[in-house]
Enzyme design. Structure first.
Site, short mmCIF file in Angstrom:
data_model
loop_
_atom_site.label_atom_id
_atom_site.label_comp_id
_atom_site.label_asym_id
_atom_site.label_seq_id
_atom_site.Cartn_x
_atom_site.Cartn_y
_atom_site.Cartn_z
N SER A 282 0.86 -1.19 0.00
CA SER A 282 0.00 0.00 0.00
C SER A 282 0.89 1.23 0.00
O SER A 282 2.07 1.16 0.38
CB SER A 282 -0.86 0.00 1.26
OG SER A 282 -1.51 1.25 1.43
N TYR B 271 -1.71 -0.67 10.66
CA TYR B 271 -1.85 -0.91 9.21
C TYR B 271 -0.57 -0.50 8.49
O TYR B 271 -0.04 -1.24 7.66
CB TYR B 271 -3.07 -0.17 8.66
CG TYR B 271 -3.35 -0.46 7.19
CD1 TYR B 271 -3.76 -1.73 6.79
CD2 TYR B 271 -3.19 0.52 6.22
CE1 TYR B 271 -4.01 -2.01 5.44
CE2 TYR B 271 -3.44 0.26 4.88
CZ TYR B 271 -3.85 -1.01 4.50
OH TYR B 271 -4.08 -1.28 3.17
#
Ligand code: NDP
Length: 249
Positions: free
Chosen positions: A143, A156
């Site tokens: 990501s 995350y």
């Protein structure tokens, strides 16, 4: 029609929705046979039907890859059914954003278990098959959160940072076996990812943020996967960061 991945077999984790589903359809359109792995069987069946309607071949495997035995089973059933495994797309993941103080610890455990452990279990299961074949390609869904740190996204961020770390170490360990490793780092993509956030105000804020821009589509990232997967064997695309044009950080 000539396809670039005819005779190849791709296993995609998290193929029941979003980027995984779009990637399954895109790799199938390039001629690969597809193993669809996730927990929601009815969603996998629906992807399989679309592939079949487009004259592609697929196998659905309901599995929770946070269990190493399930990850191993998914990989082995793919090899047994199709005879090989050329491309592993480690895409399954969750993004349970929220501040560290007062966090629901279960959210942290779930993210670590799928974003890190699930990815490693599938990789560990696939490597012996790829080594024996003398070729393979592992594509990990990282990501932009693996490149840019944001308060409220600590765990995350850490899981996606980990994906990049693991990908580069893996590349150095297996390049001589002709196994390629790619880390893809999407910015905001319109999918179900934000639906699972457990802190209501964080969920609301992120959904508004994504809605404020022209976000990427799952197909945009699937096209990126296809780009990496269809390079000639001597070309190893190691890292791709893709943001919506409208996204700042
Ligand atoms: P989705 O929520 O649509 O997809 C997540 C997928 O992961 C689902 O297919 C889900 O299937 C699967 N999954 C979750 N837990 C498990 C499990 N234990 N075992 C097997 N499969 C599991 O979101 P996206 O498509 O957006 O996310 C795909 C990847 O892309 C994730 O790794 C995410 O972090 C990454 N990403 C997404 C971005 C975005 O903005 N959307 C941006 C950057 C990266 P099921 O529930 O059926 O098991």
């Amino acid at each position: 029609m000539t396809t670039k991945l005819g005779g190849k077999v791709a296993l995609i984790t998290g193929a029941s929705s979003g980027i995984g589903e779009a990637t399954a359809l895109a790799l199938s359109a390039e001629g690969a046979d597809i193993s669809l792995v996730a927990r929601r069987t009815h969603r996998l069946e629906s992807v399989a039907q679309t592939i079949s309607a487009n004259k592609g071949k697929s196998l659905t495997i309901a599995a929770d890859i946070t269990d190493p035995k399930e990850a191993m089973r998914a990989v082995n059933e793919t090899k047994e059914h199709f005879g090989r495994l050329d491309i592993l797309v480690n895409n399954a993941g969750i993004m349970l954003l929220g501040p560290i103080d007062g966090a629901n610890i279960e959210d942290w455990q779930r993210m670590v278990n799928i974003n890190i452990m699930g990815l490693m279990y599938c990789t560990h299961a696939a490597l012996p098959i790829m080594k024996q074949q003398g070729e393979g390609h592992i594509i990990n869904m990282s990501s932009v959160a693996g490149r840019i740190i944001t308060g409220g996204s600590a765990v995350y961020n850490a899981t996606k940072w980990y994906v990049n770390t693991f990908s580069e170490a893996l590349r150095q360990e297996v390049y001589q076996d002709k196994i390629r490793v790619t880390s893809i780092e999407p910015g905001a993509v319109a999918t179900e990812l934000t639906d699972h956030i457990t802190v209501p105000e964080v969920k609301d804020r992120i959904k508004k943020w994504i809605g404020s821009m022209r976000a990427l589509t799952a197909k945009d990232i699937a096209d990126t996967v296809v780009f990496a997967a269809t390079q000639p064997p001597h070309v190893s695309i190691n890292e791709i960061l893709v943001r919506p044009t409208d996204q700042s950080l």
